[in-house]
Design a protein around this motif. Structure first.
Motif: not given
Length: 101
Positions: A24-26, A30-31, A40-43
């Motif tokens: 995971t990454m914060r 979000g995470i 999702e990562v870009l968002e």
């Protein structure tokens, strides 16, 4: 149960445990975890500081080679000395590596 069967069961159990623990990454939004899509990562994390694309191999007939995938490597940071590197295969996050520099 034979010794071989015990070893096989232990190996299977270790593989299942490894799959169950996603990296995971914060981010500010979000995470995120391995398995997330690029959108999702870009968002949640915004645009990375750098991107590198290794496109899938295309055969001479213009079709993707069998088993060939798109690989993207994204880097966030350094931010407060932390660099986070993400690897995507065909648009899905498969690896997160965080290092302090």
């Amino acid at each position: 149960m034979t010794h071989y069967h015990r070893i096989a069961l232990v190996a299977l159990g270790l593989m299942v445990c490894k799959v169950a623990f996603a990296a995971t990454m914060r981010c500010d939004g979000g995470i995120i975890a391995t398995g997330a899509l690029q959108a999702e990562v870009l968002e949640q994390c915004g645009e990375p500081d750098s991107r590198q694309l290794t496109p899938q191999h295309i055969d001479p007939d213009g079709y993707p080679a069998e088993g060939s995938v798109n690989v993207e490597h994204w880097v966030y940071g350094p931010s407060n000395g932390m660099v986070r590197e993400l690897r995507f295969i065909d648009g899905r996050l498969v690896h997160i590596n965080s290092t302090r520099r």
